[in-house]
Scaffold this motif. Structure first.
Motif, short mmCIF file in Angstrom:
data_model
loop_
_atom_site.label_atom_id
_atom_site.label_comp_id
_atom_site.label_asym_id
_atom_site.label_seq_id
_atom_site.Cartn_x
_atom_site.Cartn_y
_atom_site.Cartn_z
N ALA A 286 0.87 -1.01 0.09
CA ALA A 286 0.02 0.01 0.03
C ALA A 286 0.87 1.30 0.03
O ALA A 286 1.91 1.36 0.77
CB ALA A 286 -0.92 -0.03 1.24
N SER B 44 2.15 -0.21 4.25
CA SER B 44 1.70 -1.78 4.91
C SER B 44 1.93 -2.54 3.81
O SER B 44 1.52 -2.25 2.31
CB SER B 44 0.08 -1.52 5.31
OG SER B 44 0.08 -0.66 6.29
N THR B 45 2.06 -3.85 4.06
CA THR B 45 2.17 -5.03 3.12
C THR B 45 0.76 -5.81 3.38
O THR B 45 0.32 -6.08 4.46
CB THR B 45 3.28 -5.92 3.65
OG1 THR B 45 4.57 -5.29 3.50
CG2 THR B 45 3.35 -7.05 2.66
N LEU B 46 0.29 -6.28 2.19
CA LEU B 46 -0.79 -6.93 2.39
C LEU B 46 -0.20 -8.35 1.55
O LEU B 46 0.39 -8.08 0.61
CB LEU B 46 -2.18 -6.35 1.44
CG LEU B 46 -2.63 -4.83 2.02
CD1 LEU B 46 -3.46 -4.55 1.14
CD2 LEU B 46 -3.14 -5.44 3.33
N GLU C 29 -2.66 -8.40 6.72
CA GLU C 29 -1.91 -7.11 6.87
C GLU C 29 -0.67 -7.27 7.71
O GLU C 29 -1.13 -7.32 8.98
CB GLU C 29 -2.97 -5.86 7.33
CG GLU C 29 -2.61 -4.46 6.75
CD GLU C 29 -1.65 -3.85 7.75
OE1 GLU C 29 -0.46 -4.23 7.75
OE2 GLU C 29 -2.14 -3.28 8.54
N ALA D 92 -4.90 -0.68 6.87
CA ALA D 92 -3.87 -0.58 6.17
C ALA D 92 -3.45 0.86 6.13
O ALA D 92 -4.32 1.66 5.93
CB ALA D 92 -4.13 -1.07 4.67
N THR E 278 -7.41 2.41 -0.69
CA THR E 278 -6.10 2.00 -0.30
C THR E 278 -5.52 1.84 -1.55
O THR E 278 -5.93 0.71 -2.24
CB THR E 278 -5.96 0.87 0.57
OG1 THR E 278 -6.65 1.05 1.91
CG2 THR E 278 -4.61 0.72 0.89
N LEU F 45 -10.59 -1.91 3.30
CA LEU F 45 -9.56 -2.25 4.28
C LEU F 45 -9.56 -1.05 5.41
O LEU F 45 -9.80 0.25 5.22
CB LEU F 45 -7.91 -2.02 3.81
CG LEU F 45 -8.04 -3.05 2.51
CD1 LEU F 45 -6.39 -2.90 1.98
CD2 LEU F 45 -8.04 -4.37 2.92
N GLU G 25 -7.91 -8.71 6.54
CA GLU G 25 -8.81 -7.78 6.21
C GLU G 25 -9.58 -8.28 5.05
O GLU G 25 -8.98 -9.10 4.35
CB GLU G 25 -7.86 -6.39 5.65
CG GLU G 25 -7.13 -5.73 6.74
CD GLU G 25 -8.02 -4.27 7.15
OE1 GLU G 25 -9.34 -4.45 7.23
OE2 GLU G 25 -7.19 -3.59 7.77
#
Length: 749
Positions: free
Chosen positions: A331, A404-406, A360, A400, A343, A397, A367
């Motif tokens: 993100a 942030s890493t998803l 997340e 996030a 996002t 989301l 999420e």
């Protein structure tokens, strides 16, 4: 199936438009959208009709404030484009965009050439390893000169620029370009939307051949396959030349330079062809690297991670640009709209669909993806899915944030987030009425969520709410956003800069005993500390050079410490984020290793507030030279307290220096106004570093304390009858004079 996915990915280009303010980034973006059929009329910055500058403030001010993403199609390729801001106050937007892009188009003014912010964004792109091509814009202006612009690129940015076009006509007579690869002329009429191809004009024939020859020789010197053909045939065909330029662009060995006039819609189609031909696809860049970590849903269902998962956490991992691989995305932007919280994601691997659960990694929670949208600035098109290589926005989301890493819950990974600069300017904000206090707090929290370079805190002594950002304009835009979006009236205090404190002369052998006994187990810690300047900070005159902090903002005094051993023995642990280095010279085990680490942690706690005015302390080296313990009462808590209190006492005994942020200011004014501008800069404690005359205008470069620049734009306009302009670029911190030190000798309010 794999071949199908590869073909799809090779037809994707993720790129940004980078440039100095007013070089024409947004106009280039608008013409690209028009040329690709994405829009059906040409948006104009001065009319407030652009697609990417859709925010009311952007249209009112005529500048780009936030990075805007758009998508279009050209020659069977999907082009995901991000128009970035050019003003230095919004450099963090550029930083976050570059983190997720595969390539970029750097736009330069044909009259001004390389300008200060051009250098800043260029170095940002260098740090991220982003391949670029260049577009020299505004060739229809008086004084435009392609060769001079290319030379300024060579001398100030240090790439190897190779012009692949030759302008036809000059200034108002600029009508088209000669394509040096195909040796064909492309011309545009005033009312024509597409180029007309023809033979090279006779008067440009010899010049075009000379430039084509120089281009061939430069490419052959750097590309083995081109060199082989050049030696065999003494020339290069258009296909070989194009393939060699593609390879050299992607390795950043050369910079392909094109030219045109975006405002007059000339040169845009060849620019799009160059984007497709030379800039990389997601398959042409290295796989994204991350750290394996963060528990997925399986772990949370059982109250935590299993032993095997914990053992794997922290290991390096690469995710290829493959739709069949585990999902991973970063993100890079969060925004609130009338339709919900958006996002913005760069999908690096895998596939997501509406309704999918994702992990997340930062918040360590799952999420659900509500909707997936293809972004067209403030307009959106719903998608069923997004695959590796896509840049999309998602709805749904909650936790996030930018950075942030998803990822897939069963394959957790943490990708490196973009760096966030520390803010340097603060203003106090308060609601006009107490009834609006909660609404203001909510608005400030949302601002900080959308823009990580903004920070909100409460002054512990005064209770004031402080909004901090990267510059005066940055804060002005943020406050105006509160007023416009919520109809909330706020009072704003005068901006204040963020000072630092450093050690000019240290102390040796400071003894500190922490003894506390209040029933039960007591606390005992005995430490002996040496405190000294770190590196060049000991020489006050060298502070500014030693504390240069890059282009994304004055993010603390960086780069002052080196990395040594971290074991607390004879080595050192230098922290480049705070300009702090800790060493231990204790022998004989008089202070156990765990207590040494506690002393270091306590010293770091003490750096938050210096003795001069409660400002953060930087540029200091602390050595633990001796100590003693108690068999029962010593603990990590006691030694951490001893480190904190001992260093505070030591700093009070040191000769301290207050540091203030300084910026490099470039002022462009008419020649007849230079004297007044130089005098005004001198009155603002500015130090003139350069002054040149170009095209009837004077360019003055000076180093000026940031605190002295508040209100300078208005003053400059009044001194030059509105004809003057300036840009400012952060360069570091420098010692403040005694008058400033005394005024800043209280905590910032």
């Amino acid at each position: 199936m794999r071949n199908h996915h590869d073909r799809q990915l090779r037809a994707v280009r993720n790129l940004g438009i980078l440039a100095h303010v007013d070089a024409g980034k947004t106009t280039v973006t608008e013409r690209i959208l028009y040329a690709t059929g994405t829009t059906h009329r040409r948006g104009e910055v001065h009319d407030g009709t652009t697609v990417t500058d859709f925010d009311p403030q952007e249209r009112d001010r005529g500048i780009t404030i936030s990075a805007a993403a758009v998508s279009c199609d050209w020659d069977g390729h999907r082009v995901n484009l991000i128009d970035t801001p050019g003003h230095v106050d919004f450099a963090d937007e550029v930083e976050r965009a570059l983190r997720v892009l595969d390539g970029a188009v750097a736009v330069f003014d044909a009259v001004a050439g390389v300008e200060p912010q051009s250098e800043s964004v260029w170095r940002q792109a260098d740090r991220h390893g982003v391949p670029r091509i260049a577009f020299v814009n505004k060739l229809d202006r008086a004084g435009a000169d392609l060769d001079a612009a290319v030379e300024s690129i060579r001398t100030r940015l240090h790439p190897v620029p190779l012009a692949v076009q030759l302008p036809i006509g000059a200034q108002d007579g600029f009508t088209g370009v000669v394509d040096l690869l195909r040796m064909r002329a492309l011309t545009w009429s005033d009312d024509g939307d597409t180029a007309v191809e023809a033979d090279v004009p006779e008067e440009l024939g010899e010049e075009a051949l000379r430039r084509r020859r120089r281009l061939e020789e430069a490419v052959a010197e750097r590309h083995p396959a081109a060199l082989e053909e050049f030696c065999d045939r003494e020339t290069l065909c258009a296909q070989t030349l194009s393939e060699a330029l593609r390879d050299l662009t992607r390795t950043r060995d050369v910079l392909v330079v094109l030219c045109g006039s975006a405002y007059r819609n000339r040169g845009i189609e060849p620019l799009l062809d160059a984007v497709v031909a030379y800039l990389p696809s997601p398959l042409d860049v290295p796989s994204v690297s991350g750290v394996r970590g963060g528990a997925g849903t399986h772990d949370t269902d059982h109250g935590g991670q299993g032993a095997g998962d914990r053992a794997r956490d922290g290991a390096g991992e690469q995710r290829p640009a493959d739709p069949e691989a585990p999902f991973a995305a970063l993100a890079f932007k969060v925004g609130a709209t009338a339709t919900g919280r958006l996002t913005y994601l760069r999908v690096y691997s895998g596939t997501i669909e509406k309704g999918d659960l994702v992990w997340e990694s930062g918040a360590r929670r799952t999420e659900r993806i509500g909707r997936i949208l293809r972004v067209q600035a403030d307009r959106h098109t719903r998608l069923d899915r997004a695959v590796a290589g896509d840049i999309v926005a998602v709805v749904g989301l909650k936790s996030a944030r930018a950075g942030s890493t998803l990822c897939a819950p069963e394959a957790p990974v943490v990708l490196e987030p973009p760096g966030v600069p520390d803010p340097v300017v603060s203003v106090a904000v308060e609601p006009r009425t107490t009834a609006d206090a909660d609404r203001l707090a909510s608005a400030l929290a949302r601002l900080a969520e959308e823009d990580p370079s903004l920070a909100v805190r409460t002054d512990a002594e005064t209770g004031q709410t402080l909004l901090s950002g990267m510059g005066e304009l940055h804060l002005e835009v943020a406050v105006e956003k509160i007023r416009r979006s919520l109809g909330l009236e706020v009072n704003v205090g005068r901006p204040r800069v963020t000072y630092r404190e450093t050690v000019a002369r240290g102390v040796s052998g400071l003894v500190f005993r922490h003894v506390k006994q209040d029933g039960g187990a007591g606390q005992f810690a005995h430490v002996v500390l040496d405190v000294e300047p770190l590196g060049a900070v000991g020489s006050v005159g060298a502070v500014s050079a030693a504390t240069a902090v890059g282009d994304a903002g004055l993010a603390g005094v960086r780069g002052l410490g080196g990395r040594g051993g971290a074991d607390g023995g004879a080595g050192a642990d230098g922290d480049v984020e705070t300009g702090f280095e800790f060493r231990s010279a204790v022998v004989g085990g008089r202070v156990p290793q765990e207590y040494v680490r506690a002393v270091e942690a306590g010293c770091r706690d003490a750096l938050a507030e210096g003795p001069l005015g409660g400002h953060p302390v930087t540029g200091v080296r602390v050595t633990l030279v001796d100590g003693a313990t108690h068999v029962k009462d010593s603990s990590e808590t006691a030694f951490r307290s001893a480190g904190r209190l001992g260093l505070r006492e030591a700093l009070r005994g040191c000769a301290m220096v207050l540091l203030e942020p300084v910026v490099e200011v470039t002022v462009t004014v008419p020649e007849d106004a230079v004297g007044g501008v130089l005098g005004d800069l001198a009155g603002r404690r500015g130090r003139i570093t350069d002054s040149t005359v170009r095209g009837g205008s004077a360019l003055v470069t000076a180093t000026v304390p940031l605190a002295e620049l508040f209100g300078y734009a208005t003053r400059l306009r009044s001194r030059t009858q509105g004809r003057g302009a300036f840009t400012a670029r952060p360069t570091g911190y420098a010692p403040a004079p005694a008058s400033v030190s005394s005024a800043a000798a209280v905590p910032m309010r």
